[in-house]
Write an enzyme that holds these catalytic residues in place. Sequence first.
Site, PDB file in Angstrom:
ATOM      1  N   LYS A 189       0.964  -1.164  -0.166  1.00  0.00           N
ATOM      2  CA  LYS A 189      -0.539   0.053   0.123  1.00  0.00           C
ATOM      3  C   LYS A 189       1.048   1.463  -0.268  1.00  0.00           C
ATOM      4  O   LYS A 189       1.949   0.944   0.739  1.00  0.00           O
ATOM      5  CB  LYS A 189      -0.929  -0.201   0.943  1.00  0.00           C
ATOM      6  CG  LYS A 189      -1.542   1.254   1.705  1.00  0.00           C
ATOM      7  CD  LYS A 189      -2.963   1.015  -0.085  1.00  0.00           C
ATOM      8  CE  LYS A 189      -3.266   2.713   0.593  1.00  0.00           C
ATOM      9  NZ  LYS A 189      -3.734   2.989  -0.817  1.00  0.00           N
ATOM     10  N   CYS A 213      -0.750   9.273  -8.774  1.00  0.00           N
ATOM     11  CA  CYS A 213      -1.931   9.301  -7.729  1.00  0.00           C
ATOM     12  C   CYS A 213      -2.731  10.524  -8.326  1.00  0.00           C
ATOM     13  O   CYS A 213      -2.656  11.121  -8.087  1.00  0.00           O
ATOM     14  CB  CYS A 213      -2.223   9.204  -6.679  1.00  0.00           C
ATOM     15  SG  CYS A 213      -3.884   9.253  -5.733  1.00  0.00           S
ATOM     16  N   GLY A 260      -4.001  -5.502 -10.346  1.00  0.00           N
ATOM     17  CA  GLY A 260      -4.426  -4.420  -9.481  1.00  0.00           C
ATOM     18  C   GLY A 260      -6.221  -4.775  -9.108  1.00  0.00           C
ATOM     19  O   GLY A 260      -6.183  -5.993  -8.143  1.00  0.00           O
TER      20      GLY A 260
END
Lengths: 305, 242
Positions: A44, A130, A265
Site C-alpha cells: 500500500k 496518484c 490490481g
Amino acid sequence: MDMSVTLSGVRLDNPVIPASGTFGFGYEFAELYDINILGSLSFKGTTESPRYGNPTPRIAEIPQGLINSVGLQNPGVRGVIENELPRLKACFSKPVIANVGGFSVDEYVSCARLLDMQDCVGILEINISCPNVHGGGMSFGTSPKAAAQVTQAVKRAVKKPVYIKLTPNVTDVTEIARAVEQAGADGISMINTLLGMRIDIKSKKPVIANKMGGMSGPCIFPLALRMVYQVYEAVKIPIIGMGGISRAEDVIEMMLAGASAVQVGAANLVDPFACKNIIEALPAAMEKYKIDRLCDIVGGAHDGN
Amino acid sequence: MKLAEFEIQTNKKIARDVFEMTLCGNTEDITVPGSFVNVKLDGFFLRRPISVCDVQDGVLTLIYKTVGGGTEQMSTYPAGKRLSLLTGLGNGFDVSLSGENPLLVAGGVGAPPMYLLAKRLIGQGKTVSVALGFNSVKDVFLADRLERLGAAVGIATVDGSMGKKGFVTDILPQSYSYFYACGPEPMLRAVYRATAGEGELSFEERMGCGFGACMGCTCKTLAGNKRICKDGPVLKKSEVIF
C-alpha cells in the site's frame, strides 16, 4: 518451463505482482492462501505522514472495472515500518516492492530513505502518478522536469533499485519515461489509474465524494498495453506493466508489449485468488503458445524481435 | 472468509422492492450475526455486499432491496442458478454484551441481520425487544417471523399505515440492557441520540473489495480509522463520531 524474470538484479520466481493499493500489506490474502507463490508484492502506497485519505464514497463501478478515490490512506512510513512490515514479513518471505507517495521532493526522499533501509524491501516504486491527491502525486508525473527531479533526488538518497510509477493522464507518456530514465531511474512501473467519473442520475450528483477518481480494471488493459509498447521503444530500462490484467494470457500479452514483469490490481478486489489463479494458469498458457522461458518474450511484439 | 459457489433455492419478492433469496452452499464461515457476503453478479465488475439474514443447515438467507442495476438483475435470478459468494465478511454484532433484555432497532433493509441476531440471543435465553421502522405498510417484512422467534416486536411507519405513525425512535422501549441498531445513516444518528446506554450500530458504505484490501470504505471513529467492511460494519456506540 521457466517463469522466472529479473528486475534490476532482483530475481522473481514468476512475473506476477499484486499492485499497490489492491493488496494491503498482504496479510488479508495470506488468510486464504500461501502468498509466497507470488513473484513479489507492491504494498500500500506509503507517505511520510499518516493520511486518512479522501471522504467516502470513494468507489464507483464502471463497465469492466471501477473508479477509486482512496487518496493514499496509510498510517505513515513510521507506522508502516513498526506495525505493517512485521505482519507482512510474517506471511511473505520474498523481497517486496515499497510503494512511496509524496507531496514534495523532500517528502519522497525521506520516505524512500526509510523504506530503503528495510531488509524486506527489494525495489522502491515511486508513485508520481496518484490522480486522487492535490498538490502532489500526479502533478510530478505530468511534467518531465518535475518527474526527473523526484527521480534524481530519490536515487541519490537510496541504495536499492528505483522504479518510477507513471500516470497515463498525459499527452505523451514516452516523454516522461525518457526524462526519468535520464534522471537515473532503474525501471518504470506503468500505468497508474486513468482519471474518470460517474454521476448518479437519481441524485444527479457525482457518485464519488471527491467527484473524480482513478479508473482501473480490464477496461483499461488495451490502453495500458499500448503505453507499455510505446515506452518499451523509448527507453532501455525495464518496465513493470499493469492496467487491467486478470488472466495468464494478459500477462503474456503485456510482456510481448515490453513488460519484464506485471502487476495485477483491480482483479484482486473481486477475486482474492486472482493472482494465484493467474500464476497457476501460466504454465499451461506458456505451453499452448510454445513459450519455454517467459523472460524471452519481453518486447516480442516489436518489429525486429 | 471463504470464496464459494452457492446455488439459489428460492428468490421471491416479500415487500415493495425487497426480495428474499435462499441459497445452498458452504456456510461454515458464516458464524456471526451482522456479518455479510459479497455476491458476484453477471456482467457487473464489483461484487454486491449483502447482510446475512439467517443461516441454518447449509442454507443461507439473504434479504435485499433493489436499488440499482445489479440488485435488479439479482431479483430475476431463477432457482438453480449458481452464484460466487465471498462469505464470512465483517466483524458482526457482539452477542456477549447483550445483557438480559437487549433492544434491536432497525430501519428498512437494516432489518435482515436482526433476524439471526434475535435468534441467537433468544437461544441464549435473553428477552429480546425489536423496534422496526418502515416508510409504509407496503415496505414491512420480517416482523411476523421475529415475533414467531419470541421477540416483542414494535413497528413504526412514516405514513402511519401500520403500527405507530412516526420513526423507529418513537417506539423505543423505556428500559433495555444494551442495543443493536442497523439502518440508514439518518436513522442510526437518531438512534444514537435517543439511546442512553451502550450499544452497537451497523453501518453501510460503498465498498470495493469487501475484505479490507482496498481502503474504499474507511470511516473515522474515536478509536481511529476503520474499514467498514473489515473492522465494521458494526461499531460500538462509544467509538462512533456523529
